[in-house]
Design a protein around this motif. Sequence first.
Motif, mmCIF file in Angstrom:
data_model
loop_
_atom_site.group_PDB
_atom_site.id
_atom_site.type_symbol
_atom_site.label_atom_id
_atom_site.label_comp_id
_atom_site.label_asym_id
_atom_site.label_seq_id
_atom_site.Cartn_x
_atom_site.Cartn_y
_atom_site.Cartn_z
ATOM 1 N N PHE A 129 -51.416 -20.312 -25.631
ATOM 2 C CA PHE A 129 -50.583 -19.148 -25.374
ATOM 3 C C PHE A 129 -50.084 -18.610 -26.706
ATOM 4 O O PHE A 129 -49.714 -19.379 -27.575
ATOM 5 C CB PHE A 129 -49.394 -19.550 -24.490
ATOM 6 N N PRO A 130 -49.996 -17.335 -26.998
ATOM 7 C CA PRO A 130 -50.391 -16.176 -26.173
ATOM 8 C C PRO A 130 -51.783 -15.661 -26.540
ATOM 9 O O PRO A 130 -52.030 -14.483 -26.435
ATOM 10 C CB PRO A 130 -49.330 -15.161 -26.561
ATOM 11 N N PHE A 177 -55.911 -15.050 -23.641
ATOM 12 C CA PHE A 177 -56.214 -14.002 -22.670
ATOM 13 C C PHE A 177 -57.701 -13.711 -22.503
ATOM 14 O O PHE A 177 -58.135 -13.258 -21.469
ATOM 15 C CB PHE A 177 -55.497 -12.720 -23.096
ATOM 16 N N LEU A 204 -45.261 -23.312 -28.103
ATOM 17 C CA LEU A 204 -46.479 -22.690 -27.586
ATOM 18 C C LEU A 204 -47.203 -23.624 -26.627
ATOM 19 O O LEU A 204 -47.716 -23.191 -25.590
ATOM 20 C CB LEU A 204 -47.412 -22.306 -28.744
ATOM 21 N N THR A 258 -48.229 -22.882 -22.867
ATOM 22 C CA THR A 258 -49.654 -22.942 -22.517
ATOM 23 C C THR A 258 -49.869 -23.799 -21.278
ATOM 24 O O THR A 258 -50.637 -23.425 -20.379
ATOM 25 C CB THR A 258 -50.465 -23.534 -23.688
ATOM 26 N N ILE A 276 -48.662 -21.784 -18.247
ATOM 27 C CA ILE A 276 -49.554 -20.662 -17.917
ATOM 28 C C ILE A 276 -50.821 -21.172 -17.243
ATOM 29 O O ILE A 276 -51.271 -20.642 -16.223
ATOM 30 C CB ILE A 276 -49.933 -19.898 -19.205
#
Lengths: 493, 113
Positions: A223-224, A227, A278, A282, A285
């Motif tokens: 993350f981020p 994607f 992070l 992660t 997510i």
Amino acid sequence: MNNLVILPILIPLITATLLLLIPKNVKLQKVISVISLTFTTIAAMVLVHTVYRDGIQTLEIGSWKPPFGIVLVADMFAALLVLTGVIVSFTCVLFSFRNIGKGRENFFFYSFTQFLITGVMGAFLTGDLFNLFVFFEVMLMSSYALIVLGGTRIQLRESIKYLLVNIISSALFVIALAYLYGLVGTLNMADVSDKIAQSGQTDIVTVVAILFLIVFGLKGGIFPLYFWLPGSYQAPPYAITAIFGALLTKVGVYSIYRIFTLIFYHEPQITHQIIAALAIITILIGAIGAIAYWDVKKILIYNIVTAVGVIIYGISIATETGYAGGIYYLVHDMVIKGALFLLAGAMFTITGTDNIKKMGGLIKRHPLLGWMFFTACLALAGIPPLSGFVGKILLVQGGLEQEHYIFVGVMLFSSLLVLYSVMKIFMNCFFREEVLSSKEEKGSTRGLVYPSVILIALSAFLGLGAEFVYPYVFEAAETLMDPSIYIQAVLKE
Amino acid sequence: MEIIMTIVAGVLIATATYLMLSRSILRIIIGTALLSHGAHLLLLTMGGLKRGAAPLLGQEADAYTDPLPQALILTAIVIAFGVTSFLLVLAYRAYQELKTDDMDQLRGNENNE
């Protein structure tokens, strides 16, 4: 000096070149692939054993002394990943014999796979940062070719995005290398580490460290920067997704481990705190994505994201237990992701769909597949006799010792969600009333299940034979704990 | 000199970022080319722009420029070249197959039932 270190890179490279010469003779291609992978596996086993017996192995290419030449370094961490990587790609290649289809086989599929293995092995074994960049590109170029091979609409669409993301991250990698070279004037990892230890990690070095984190985070899917991953990994067929899921993101993870334990370890209150935050996001997510979808492939892909988060967190624990947990979980995850994608590939062959709601009752005609999938699910979630448990328990122990309660809580909670997400696949696809009668099935699973049987057996061995694997993993963790071991082995001061 | 070169590289990368955020694939590819130009210039600049002879021993000068960044850039250039040509052909194939060069129309549209 030991020529053994280069064999896991050299054998696939020569094989790939040979396979380019015989594009139409698929049978010979298969034979050569199997022979070459067998030799690579043996070389990797010997390498692990040699490193265990004699310590870190280095190879100065062209006999140029480091830091002036390129040096290949096999410490236990790299050697373990080389061995796991070879075994997983071996099974994926065995799977693709039956599954990948004539069209792709005639267009250099096995060659690209061997080039991919070359790149991955090189990235694990190199001791030079620019050489790492080059091996990343070798790996990525073959992954571009593999992801688009076949040229269906979804593959074309998704591979454009995959290429763009990786081109940008490669450019950032070059920029990060430029800054680092401007600061320390060398690119050999051991020498960079030595120089930074002498001059102290100034603020600008920390900035470069974060730039490297962004670069490898893009490759590894934290993350981020994750994607691009769900869409891209969904496009190619299962045999290819299995190699990608098991190897590609793990190379990014390996690089993060390598640079933050060897080079940028002086300011943990900045860099390691960022990694910790992070990693936790992660994990969450990935878990949210995994429970949200009703698509087998998507669920497994989001489980990759969760696992990357769990492994990365091992760095910010920064104790021997934490590193050992991270390494154990990394090895386990390569094996089990390979197994899960291959089993899901077999399911797709039978049903012709990824949609859970359109499947059901597979256990009646495919009991072996079903119970293998069940075992893989348990291993993924970390149920005791299997491999996921050992890594997670070490991470929990390390986290509790360092009082990282949030991480321990999030990780245990995410294990629950991961278990739910894969059990959703198992319960819905293998039980319920049958959707397809035996005549309606789209393909046979003949020869498709046994590659994953190898991986599940390996996973069970990693769990049950933990006593046997522990010393290797702890030696790897020791090297990560103390960078001077690595530096001395390379620079021989 | 280094300051000017850094600004130039910054402008290149800023332009590349702008182009890569546009909708047409061709503009994006031009953006990636500019991005790699910026990265290569930066690599040369960070190696130091001190005066000296070209790194050829036959020149018998007192000082030479740093040969390492030049070798690194040469490697990075051929890699970027290979990747760019792959990307161009891929964009061509995608245009033939998908009949659009608009990134907005290339969005993922799997419905999650």
